[in-house]
Design a protein around this motif. Structure first.
Motif, PDB file in Angstrom:
ATOM      1  N   ASP A   1      22.281 115.621 -69.665  1.00 41.43           N
ATOM      2  CA  ASP A   1      23.342 115.476 -70.266  1.00 41.43           C
ATOM      3  C   ASP A   1      22.476 114.443 -71.223  1.00 41.43           C
ATOM      4  O   ASP A   1      22.512 113.197 -70.960  1.00 41.43           O
ATOM      5  CB  ASP A   1      24.416 114.722 -69.544  1.00 41.43           C
ATOM      6  CG  ASP A   1      25.519 114.420 -70.736  1.00 41.43           C
ATOM      7  OD1 ASP A   1      25.688 114.918 -71.803  1.00 41.43           O
ATOM      8  OD2 ASP A   1      26.393 113.516 -70.317  1.00 41.43           O
ATOM      9  N   VAL A   2      22.324 114.843 -72.411  1.00 39.68           N
ATOM     10  CA  VAL A   2      21.580 114.124 -73.513  1.00 39.68           C
ATOM     11  C   VAL A   2      22.656 113.669 -74.390  1.00 39.68           C
ATOM     12  O   VAL A   2      23.719 114.466 -74.739  1.00 39.68           O
ATOM     13  CB  VAL A   2      20.597 114.840 -74.231  1.00 39.68           C
ATOM     14  CG1 VAL A   2      19.859 114.355 -75.576  1.00 39.68           C
ATOM     15  CG2 VAL A   2      19.394 115.403 -73.273  1.00 39.68           C
ATOM     16  N   ARG A   3      22.737 112.349 -74.868  1.00 42.28           N
ATOM     17  CA  ARG A   3      23.706 111.755 -75.539  1.00 42.28           C
ATOM     18  C   ARG A   3      23.390 110.880 -76.688  1.00 42.28           C
ATOM     19  O   ARG A   3      22.041 110.213 -76.269  1.00 42.28           O
ATOM     20  CB  ARG A   3      24.608 110.920 -74.603  1.00 42.28           C
ATOM     21  CG  ARG A   3      25.374 111.629 -73.426  1.00 42.28           C
ATOM     22  CD  ARG A   3      25.822 111.028 -72.370  1.00 42.28           C
ATOM     23  NE  ARG A   3      27.018 109.947 -72.834  1.00 42.28           N
ATOM     24  CZ  ARG A   3      28.405 110.286 -72.510  1.00 42.28           C
ATOM     25  NH1 ARG A   3      28.564 111.052 -71.735  1.00 42.28           N
ATOM     26  NH2 ARG A   3      29.213 109.441 -73.051  1.00 42.28           N
ATOM     27  N   ARG A   4      23.881 110.717 -77.538  1.00 42.82           N
ATOM     28  CA  ARG A   4      23.788 109.753 -78.762  1.00 42.82           C
ATOM     29  C   ARG A   4      25.143 108.897 -78.772  1.00 42.82           C
ATOM     30  O   ARG A   4      25.988 109.255 -79.171  1.00 42.82           O
ATOM     31  CB  ARG A   4      23.520 110.377 -79.944  1.00 42.82           C
ATOM     32  CG  ARG A   4      23.480 109.565 -81.110  1.00 42.82           C
ATOM     33  CD  ARG A   4      23.504 110.208 -82.625  1.00 42.82           C
ATOM     34  NE  ARG A   4      23.720 109.277 -83.762  1.00 42.82           N
ATOM     35  CZ  ARG A   4      24.180 109.879 -84.847  1.00 42.82           C
ATOM     36  NH1 ARG A   4      24.022 111.178 -85.144  1.00 42.82           N
ATOM     37  NH2 ARG A   4      24.050 108.936 -86.059  1.00 42.82           N
TER      38      ARG A   4
ATOM     39  N   ARG B   1      22.826  99.142 -83.367  1.00 42.17           N
ATOM     40  CA  ARG B   1      22.147 100.684 -83.344  1.00 42.17           C
ATOM     41  C   ARG B   1      22.729 101.740 -82.419  1.00 42.17           C
ATOM     42  O   ARG B   1      23.344 101.349 -81.435  1.00 42.17           O
ATOM     43  CB  ARG B   1      20.604 100.546 -83.112  1.00 42.17           C
ATOM     44  CG  ARG B   1      20.084 100.310 -81.795  1.00 42.17           C
ATOM     45  CD  ARG B   1      18.875  99.800 -81.726  1.00 42.17           C
ATOM     46  NE  ARG B   1      18.695  98.193 -82.540  1.00 42.17           N
ATOM     47  CZ  ARG B   1      18.871  97.261 -82.277  1.00 42.17           C
ATOM     48  NH1 ARG B   1      19.344  97.196 -80.769  1.00 42.17           N
ATOM     49  NH2 ARG B   1      18.758  96.144 -82.819  1.00 42.17           N
ATOM     50  N   ASP B   2      22.352 103.046 -82.698  1.00 42.88           N
ATOM     51  CA  ASP B   2      22.796 103.978 -81.598  1.00 42.88           C
ATOM     52  C   ASP B   2      21.951 103.861 -80.689  1.00 42.88           C
ATOM     53  O   ASP B   2      20.605 103.515 -80.682  1.00 42.88           O
ATOM     54  CB  ASP B   2      22.753 105.422 -82.505  1.00 42.88           C
ATOM     55  CG  ASP B   2      23.696 105.461 -83.501  1.00 42.88           C
ATOM     56  OD1 ASP B   2      24.609 104.813 -83.576  1.00 42.88           O
ATOM     57  OD2 ASP B   2      23.577 106.382 -84.259  1.00 42.88           O
ATOM     58  N   ARG B   3      22.417 104.396 -79.290  1.00 37.52           N
ATOM     59  CA  ARG B   3      21.570 104.587 -78.173  1.00 37.52           C
ATOM     60  C   ARG B   3      21.583 105.950 -77.911  1.00 37.52           C
ATOM     61  O   ARG B   3      22.436 106.875 -77.753  1.00 37.52           O
ATOM     62  CB  ARG B   3      22.209 103.905 -77.131  1.00 37.52           C
ATOM     63  CG  ARG B   3      21.455 103.659 -75.842  1.00 37.52           C
ATOM     64  CD  ARG B   3      22.191 103.403 -74.511  1.00 37.52           C
ATOM     65  NE  ARG B   3      22.730 104.568 -73.975  1.00 37.52           N
ATOM     66  CZ  ARG B   3      24.070 104.735 -73.170  1.00 37.52           C
ATOM     67  NH1 ARG B   3      24.301 103.638 -72.392  1.00 37.52           N
ATOM     68  NH2 ARG B   3      24.194 105.714 -72.551  1.00 37.52           N
ATOM     69  N   PHE B   4      20.261 106.457 -77.557  1.00 37.50           N
ATOM     70  CA  PHE B   4      20.042 107.753 -77.069  1.00 37.50           C
ATOM     71  C   PHE B   4      19.591 107.672 -75.571  1.00 37.50           C
ATOM     72  O   PHE B   4      18.851 106.860 -75.129  1.00 37.50           O
ATOM     73  CB  PHE B   4      18.793 108.303 -77.963  1.00 37.50           C
ATOM     74  CG  PHE B   4      19.259 108.505 -79.395  1.00 37.50           C
ATOM     75  CD1 PHE B   4      19.403 109.600 -79.777  1.00 37.50           C
ATOM     76  CD2 PHE B   4      19.293 107.304 -80.264  1.00 37.50           C
ATOM     77  CE1 PHE B   4      20.054 110.040 -81.345  1.00 37.50           C
ATOM     78  CE2 PHE B   4      19.320 107.446 -81.662  1.00 37.50           C
ATOM     79  CZ  PHE B   4      19.894 108.767 -82.056  1.00 37.50           C
ATOM     80  N   SER B   5      20.081 108.725 -74.846  1.00 36.55           N
ATOM     81  CA  SER B   5      19.712 108.804 -73.445  1.00 36.55           C
ATOM     82  C   SER B   5      20.083 110.255 -72.898  1.00 36.55           C
ATOM     83  O   SER B   5      20.494 111.120 -73.588  1.00 36.55           O
ATOM     84  CB  SER B   5      20.641 107.779 -72.586  1.00 36.55           C
ATOM     85  OG  SER B   5      22.061 108.397 -72.708  1.00 36.55           O
ATOM     86  N   VAL B   6      19.424 110.195 -71.561  1.00 40.53           N
ATOM     87  CA  VAL B   6      19.686 111.531 -70.962  1.00 40.53           C
ATOM     88  C   VAL B   6      19.968 111.194 -69.550  1.00 40.53           C
ATOM     89  O   VAL B   6      19.657 109.912 -68.909  1.00 40.53           O
ATOM     90  CB  VAL B   6      18.508 112.507 -70.621  1.00 40.53           C
ATOM     91  CG1 VAL B   6      16.974 111.833 -70.045  1.00 40.53           C
ATOM     92  CG2 VAL B   6      18.495 113.600 -70.009  1.00 40.53           C
ATOM     93  N   THR B   7      21.071 111.728 -68.792  1.00 39.01           N
ATOM     94  CA  THR B   7      21.499 111.449 -67.609  1.00 39.01           C
ATOM     95  C   THR B   7      21.257 112.712 -66.839  1.00 39.01           C
ATOM     96  O   THR B   7      21.807 113.743 -67.049  1.00 39.01           O
ATOM     97  CB  THR B   7      22.990 111.001 -67.665  1.00 39.01           C
ATOM     98  OG1 THR B   7      22.863 109.776 -68.300  1.00 39.01           O
ATOM     99  CG2 THR B   7      23.582 110.749 -66.061  1.00 39.01           C
ATOM    100  N   PHE B   8      20.871 112.422 -65.411  1.00 39.04           N
ATOM    101  CA  PHE B   8      20.347 113.852 -64.524  1.00 39.04           C
ATOM    102  C   PHE B   8      21.608 113.264 -63.315  1.00 39.04           C
ATOM    103  O   PHE B   8      21.534 112.132 -62.875  1.00 39.04           O
ATOM    104  CB  PHE B   8      19.357 113.803 -64.049  1.00 39.04           C
ATOM    105  CG  PHE B   8      18.343 114.199 -65.199  1.00 39.04           C
ATOM    106  CD1 PHE B   8      18.028 115.173 -65.463  1.00 39.04           C
ATOM    107  CD2 PHE B   8      17.599 113.189 -65.736  1.00 39.04           C
ATOM    108  CE1 PHE B   8      17.152 115.779 -66.407  1.00 39.04           C
ATOM    109  CE2 PHE B   8      16.883 113.405 -66.586  1.00 39.04           C
ATOM    110  CZ  PHE B   8      16.530 114.583 -66.941  1.00 39.04           C
ATOM    111  N   THR B   9      22.192 114.170 -62.848  1.00 36.65           N
ATOM    112  CA  THR B   9      23.305 113.999 -61.748  1.00 36.65           C
ATOM    113  C   THR B   9      23.290 114.919 -60.753  1.00 36.65           C
ATOM    114  O   THR B   9      23.112 116.088 -60.808  1.00 36.65           O
ATOM    115  CB  THR B   9      24.715 114.006 -62.456  1.00 36.65           C
ATOM    116  OG1 THR B   9      25.053 113.057 -63.731  1.00 36.65           O
ATOM    117  CG2 THR B   9      25.875 113.776 -61.240  1.00 36.65           C
TER     118      THR B   9
END
Length: 301
Positions: A145-148, A251-259
């Protein structure tokens, strides 16, 4: 018990909360469900894969503390060198999208699956070995799940305090795709002992908790923010810890989550909204073990 994986919308949320309330508050039902789960753990114990010292150390930390923060490379997952450029290719287009007043933006599913090394990273044997030993049962994997997260200082959704309700235990790996400081929306959590105290005092079952109520229960110094440079990885069991995505300000935060969860989760999950072609791409090249970790709607076909 509710077992369908296609429940969605308000009805699905109501069903999940009712299920959690019954499992929490109806003692005979809780005992029966816990007994079945412990039986599954006992039956699977002889089949748990062996771990090296680094893997065993991570599992031990999760068991004791519920969280571990450090460089992504420390996990030593063989395909991480392919994962990083796949993620980098998503950040710039995601950053260029107009916000439209939203607090969270995601890439399209086609963009997410353009490089399968991203989605399939969480299915590598070394990763599954870690997850399975922590859960004590075979794992189900939900993908990437890639998010901004937009830097608008809005306390909405998962930016509020909560515990995840998917299962008794889960593993989530949250990776920063840009440098994250206190103003950049870090993951924040309340250590396990303080979480258990607050949950007991709040009679917490599921859902979001206001900042003021948490502040009444937890000393401000106990809240820990997972700041760090790009490629910092937060490995956490969010079903055990009160946590939130701190609202980003500067600022914006960019991340990826694996579950990952067990294959008999407590929460009824919505079936993934993948086209047949996308599902075939996800399954391509996977081993029998990896295919068995997919949600049923993805594993079919």
């Amino acid at each position: 018990m509710i077992t369908s994986e296609t429940v969605a919308g308000p009805l699905g949320r109501f069903a999940n909360r009712l299920k959690r309330e019954i499992l929490t508050n109806v003692t005979p039902v809780r005992w029966a469900a816990d007994g079945k789960h412990e039986e599954r753990r006992r039956n699977w114990a002889p089949h748990l894969p062996p771990l090296d010292l680094a893997q065993a150390g991570l599992v031990s930390t999760l068991q004791r503390q519920g969280v571990r923060i450090g460089p992504l490379d420390d996990l030593a997952i063989p395909t991480t060198d392919a994962l990083k450029p796949a993620l980098d290719r998503l950040v710039a287009p995601l950053a260029a999208l107009p916000t439209g007043g939203a607090s969270t933006l995601r890439p399209s599913t086609d963009d997410l699956l353009a490089d399968l090394s991203l989605w399939q990273w969480g299915l590598q044997d070394r990763m599954l070995d870690i997850v399975e030993n922590y859960l004590g049962v075979p794992a189900r994997y939900y993908g990437a799940d890639v998010r901004r997260e937009i830097g608008n200082n809005q306390t909405v959704g998962v930016r509020r305090w909560h515990r995840d309700a998917e299962d008794r235990r889960t593993v989530k790996i949250l990776v920063w795709l840009n440098d994250v400081d206190d103003q950049g929306g870090p993951y924040a959590y309340i250590p396990l002992a303080e979480t258990l105290y607050a949950v007991d005092r709040l009679h917490y079952v599921a859902g979001f908790v206001d900042d003021a109520r948490v502040a009444d229960m937890v000393p401000a110094g106990a809240v820990t923010a997972a700041t760090g440079p790009k490629w910092t990885a937060v490995v956490a069991d969010n079903c055990r810890l009160l946590h939130r995505a701190t609202p980003p300000i500067a600022r914006d935060r960019f991340s990826v989550t694996f579950t990952w969860s067990s294959r008999t989760p407590m929460k009824t999950e919505v079936a993934p909204d993948y086209t047949p072609d996308q599902a075939r791409r996800i399954r391509s090249g996977l081993s029998g073990r990896q295919l068995a970790c997919l949600p049923p709607a993805l594993a079919r076909g």
